[in-house]
Design a protein around this motif. Sequence first.
Motif, short mmCIF file in Angstrom:
data_model
loop_
_atom_site.label_atom_id
_atom_site.label_comp_id
_atom_site.label_asym_id
_atom_site.label_seq_id
_atom_site.Cartn_x
_atom_site.Cartn_y
_atom_site.Cartn_z
N GLY A 33 0.83 -1.21 0.00
CA GLY A 33 0.00 0.00 0.00
C GLY A 33 0.85 1.25 0.00
O GLY A 33 0.44 2.33 -0.38
N LEU A 34 2.09 1.07 0.41
CA LEU A 34 2.97 2.25 0.50
C LEU A 34 2.96 3.01 -0.83
O LEU A 34 2.98 4.22 -0.90
CB LEU A 34 4.39 1.74 0.82
CG LEU A 34 5.51 2.76 0.73
CD1 LEU A 34 5.39 3.73 1.88
CD2 LEU A 34 6.86 2.06 0.78
N LEU A 35 2.90 2.24 -1.98
CA LEU A 35 3.09 2.89 -3.28
C LEU A 35 2.03 3.97 -3.50
O LEU A 35 2.29 5.03 -4.04
CB LEU A 35 2.98 1.80 -4.38
CG LEU A 35 3.45 2.24 -5.78
CD1 LEU A 35 4.89 2.65 -5.74
CD2 LEU A 35 3.22 1.12 -6.78
N GLY B 215 3.14 11.91 -7.03
CA GLY B 215 2.96 11.55 -8.44
C GLY B 215 4.23 11.10 -9.13
O GLY B 215 4.33 9.95 -9.55
N PRO B 216 5.23 12.01 -9.28
CA PRO B 216 6.38 11.63 -10.13
C PRO B 216 7.05 10.34 -9.63
O PRO B 216 7.42 9.47 -10.43
CB PRO B 216 7.31 12.84 -10.03
CG PRO B 216 6.77 13.69 -8.95
CD PRO B 216 5.32 13.39 -8.83
N ILE B 217 7.16 10.15 -8.31
CA ILE B 217 7.85 8.92 -7.86
C ILE B 217 7.01 7.71 -8.25
O ILE B 217 7.52 6.68 -8.70
CB ILE B 217 8.08 8.98 -6.33
CG1 ILE B 217 8.95 10.18 -5.99
CG2 ILE B 217 8.72 7.70 -5.84
CD1 ILE B 217 9.23 10.34 -4.52
N LYS B 218 5.68 7.86 -8.16
CA LYS B 218 4.84 6.71 -8.55
C LYS B 218 5.03 6.44 -10.03
O LYS B 218 5.13 5.28 -10.46
CB LYS B 218 3.37 7.04 -8.25
CG LYS B 218 2.55 5.79 -8.02
CD LYS B 218 1.08 6.04 -8.00
CE LYS B 218 0.69 7.08 -6.95
NZ LYS B 218 -0.72 7.47 -7.14
N LYS B 219 5.16 7.51 -10.82
CA LYS B 219 5.39 7.28 -12.26
C LYS B 219 6.69 6.52 -12.47
O LYS B 219 6.78 5.60 -13.28
CB LYS B 219 5.46 8.65 -12.97
CG LYS B 219 4.22 8.95 -13.80
CD LYS B 219 4.54 10.10 -14.74
CE LYS B 219 3.23 10.89 -15.00
NZ LYS B 219 2.43 11.14 -13.77
N LEU B 220 7.71 6.87 -11.67
CA LEU B 220 9.00 6.18 -11.83
C LEU B 220 8.83 4.70 -11.52
O LEU B 220 9.25 3.83 -12.29
CB LEU B 220 10.02 6.82 -10.85
CG LEU B 220 11.43 6.23 -10.92
CD1 LEU B 220 12.09 6.64 -12.22
CD2 LEU B 220 12.25 6.69 -9.72
N PHE B 221 8.14 4.40 -10.42
CA PHE B 221 7.95 2.98 -10.08
C PHE B 221 7.13 2.29 -11.17
O PHE B 221 7.41 1.14 -11.57
CB PHE B 221 7.25 2.86 -8.71
CG PHE B 221 8.21 2.91 -7.55
CD1 PHE B 221 8.18 3.97 -6.65
CD2 PHE B 221 9.16 1.90 -7.38
CE1 PHE B 221 9.08 4.01 -5.59
CE2 PHE B 221 10.06 1.94 -6.32
CZ PHE B 221 10.01 3.01 -5.43
N ASN B 222 6.10 2.99 -11.69
CA ASN B 222 5.31 2.35 -12.76
C ASN B 222 6.20 2.08 -13.97
O ASN B 222 6.09 1.02 -14.60
CB ASN B 222 4.15 3.28 -13.16
CG ASN B 222 3.00 3.11 -12.18
OD1 ASN B 222 2.98 2.13 -11.43
ND2 ASN B 222 2.10 4.06 -12.16
N TRP B 223 7.11 3.03 -14.28
CA TRP B 223 8.02 2.80 -15.41
C TRP B 223 8.84 1.55 -15.13
O TRP B 223 8.97 0.67 -15.98
CB TRP B 223 8.93 4.01 -15.59
CG TRP B 223 9.99 3.78 -16.61
CD1 TRP B 223 9.89 3.90 -17.95
CD2 TRP B 223 11.34 3.32 -16.35
NE1 TRP B 223 11.07 3.55 -18.57
CE2 TRP B 223 11.99 3.22 -17.60
CE3 TRP B 223 12.06 3.01 -15.19
CZ2 TRP B 223 13.30 2.78 -17.73
CZ3 TRP B 223 13.37 2.59 -15.32
CH2 TRP B 223 13.99 2.48 -16.58
#
Lengths: 162, 338, 159, 381
Positions: free
Chosen positions: C12-14, C19-27
């Motif tokens: 759940g941490l994600l 926003g931008p860090i979540k985009k990085l993890f999604n990438w």
Amino acid sequence: MKPEELEKILKEKFGENIFSTKIPENKRLFIKINGDIVEDFATFLKENGFDMPITMGATDFLKQKRIEIFYAIWSSTHDFVVFFKYDVPRDNPVIKSLVKIWSGVQKFERETWELMGVDIEGHPNLKPLLLPEDWDYEKEGYPLRKDFNVNRYMSPWGDEKQ
Amino acid sequence: MFKDIMKFIEVNLPVLIKILGFPGLTFILIFLIFAVWYQRKYLARLMTRMGPVHAGKVLGWLQLIADALKLLTKEIIIPRESMRKIFVLSAGTLSVIPATAITLIPFAKDFAIFPIRGYTLPLFLAIMTLYPIFVVLMGWAANNKFTIIGAFRSIYLDVAGEIPLILSTIGVMIWAGTYDIQDIIEAQKSIWFVFPQLLGFIVFLVSFMAMIEKVPFDIPEAEAELVFGYKTEFSGALFLDSMLGDYVNLLAWSLLMITLYFGGYLGPSITGDPIIDGSIWTLIKLVIVVTMTFTIMISYARLRIDQAIRVGWNYLIPLAILNIILTIFVKYVILGGG
Amino acid sequence: MSNGQEIRIKEGLLEKLPGPIKKLFNWGKSYSIWPIHYVTGCCSPEYMQLFGPRYDLERWGVLPMASARQSDAIIFVGNVTRKMMLRALRLYEQMPEPRYVVVVGACASSKGPFPESYSLVRVKDYMPVDIYIAGCPPKPEAQAYGLLKLREMILKGEK
Amino acid sequence: MRDMMSYRYHPFNEIVELEGGLFQLNMGPQHPISGQGRFIVITDGEIVYSIEMDIGYSHRGIEKILEYRNLMQGIVPIERMVMLDTSNIAMGYVLAVEKLYGVDVPPRAQYIRTIIMELNRIISHLYALGLYSESAGWNPAIFLWTTADREPILDILEMITGARWSYSFFIPGGVRADLPRGVKERILTTLDYLENRIRVYEDSWIYNETFRMRTEGMGVLPRSKAIEWGAAGPNLRVSGVPYDTRKNEPYAAYDELDFKIVTHTAGDSYYRGWARVEEIKVSIDIIRQAIENIPEGRIRVALPPKPVQEEALARVETGRGELNVYMYTEGRDKPYRVKISPPSFRNFYVIEQLPKIQTIRLADVPPLIYSFDPWFLDADR
């Protein structure tokens, strides 16, 4: 030895127990025999060089109330196939296992026991082979029998669960 | 309080740079990313296919960072039967041992993280022998029969691989006449020890493959029988740690091979400064050794555990002892005790 | 592989990340889909061609992994029988959380050329399915297209 | 009736303690090496006491489905039995139907059939070599080389039949379409490419010490046992029985082409792999001969309305071994009963019997099983 010679020898030895023989092509001999002489018919074939079992199965004749068990044995010395079959009543079919003569038929007999419901005496390990473990025979019956209802499994294009 | 920290940093800044900087932590992490990417690209090329390409738009160099990011977001599953604390900790500690051993390796003249002199080679070997114990700890903590079998197999292999390896390093020590890694490198100024010590090098190479568990000897995690050996149970970040441990082990042993047989940091000077020269030469030799490892990896079938042990005991150890006797004979009888 | 109720540290941490860090993890997640090494039906030769040199999917970081703990996608290649589905369910539970189900071929999605078969099942009756790939067997280009569609959905954060 | 639940197997990939220090290792359906089935190994850690092949994980019940399909539609389900060897399996069904209806197929169709079947046999053997080398712990390089070498053949088959794997190209009475223009040169160039690829396999794999160390003298199948247990295909020929259905009972155009049967007498795992490499060479010559002297003429003949025979047993040599299709019909368009006896079904029985006559180590189980070229879909039907 040619299929014709073998046919003659078998006719003399078993006489009226052999109902019909047929040689459709050069390396085949189809024989229909009486059910009770299967054991010594098989041992006789084994002594005459028929050593490799290639097929074993059963056909269900619903209208004539009989199940036809067939074996096909190839001979490595004479290089042709004997295909013999015999009838068994349909309601509770019981046959004698030929594993002691040809150990190669063990898996075929196990499959016939599972899919056609033919009880086999003297078979070393009768265990389920192909069907899922949670297959109960009361509700679903034996798949290879003619009265097996397939529409139950025809999933309609709709979304309801099977 | 803040002033003390600043003073502490000023006093031993060079050591801090070494520990956190080049031969230390960042170098190991960068090497991990490079090694895994290089292995996937190099083996893919040998398999006539491309390997990761689109991750970093240029030869897929960001692929490992993408994998690491994904593994960090994965859920960590700790099986109920496993010993939870040991299970979680053992994954991380696996890479600590080879890392401590690397501190002894000089990347240039007097440029090692832990610049002690004297018995550095036996100390290095002593630290590295702890590695299999932690592997067993990982396998045992996961408490799953597959991992336990994998862990025990890695003990058989390490015993069969370690003794010939140590015996072959003895051959080098006798030939160089010292225990200290830096002196061994200096003694190779005239000729690399690969040529006089060829027999010892062959024994070292075979047991080197056994120690880093690459294909001819990767029995502990043999894909064919046990799914992943002792690493089966780890998911997410724990799997990242165990992979880190695996490749730092590769780094430590290949650095040892370079220092003992390929003349560590020796080489014609490129830039003036000796420290940069030495480091560049060490890294070049490191890449060559890693390429050699992957090539061996791809051209042999995996040995059975009993065949691997038989190779270890029946062939490697007698050869290593013969090598020692030969070096003694050549050094003290023919060359008259250098 | 051990059964028993596992302790699951939820990811759940994600969601709480900016926003931008979540985009990085999604990438990161989109470029390394590790399907489990598991083939169930007769599309498997085509699935092997997918990872072969010509249609190599490792260019997008898709690498079949051996153990369920380290993989995040389960790909049903071909027909799935009831007997196999009992095992597949166990496998699905053992996979860590962000997991995807990809169904390759007509047999797994709708019993394809064997509608009367008494032992085949449809995957969607047992598991939430993310991607269906039609064809019997679907050509490697079709399978690659399906997996890359999954990759785009991960990149956009829908999965 | 029987209580099926009592036979419930242990879930997959579990290790179960048995008495006497033995334990049961399940290499389950989800295992890098096990394919769509499971083999249950009872061992004490090193020596294997029994191997049991648990099949049925992809049992689609093709024999039952064929009873609901007329003769033309029957090609679709039976082809999916072994996707690797589609044309050889379809040939079994088609040959049985042609025997029932007494059809003599025009020679050009026979030659086209032979070419496609031999191309399929090369694909099947390449797949077998790939899996066999990966099960012996080889790095997947060899597996991927074989995957790469299958692509040109798949392109040819796609050019001829329009599909890569399940072509539905053989129909009772002939072939669906004629050979396209330019396929002859394409085939000849591919065969030349394949020939020097075979040389690469030979010296990088067959003559390699670690592989020979692992497989030589392991899993020896004596001649008498091979016949008694009913082994099929290369596994039978390697144990000294010179039986090849293409030679003993020629079908399609095999009687007009001359080729040798690959036989050895050692019968161990090493020669089983080696025989498959030689058979690829034999297939290459067959295709070359067939391409050279392919006759002109029609490619299809209509089926007569009434069958001539009531039952027929067709034997066809697929990549894995000899496939037997028994068909019984009552004159209607749908066959009354089709019994398929696949080669892998018999090979599995041989694998299960081997530990009884030989000591086999745990690490040798995957190479031993994959030297028989198992295909669980083939055994499950």
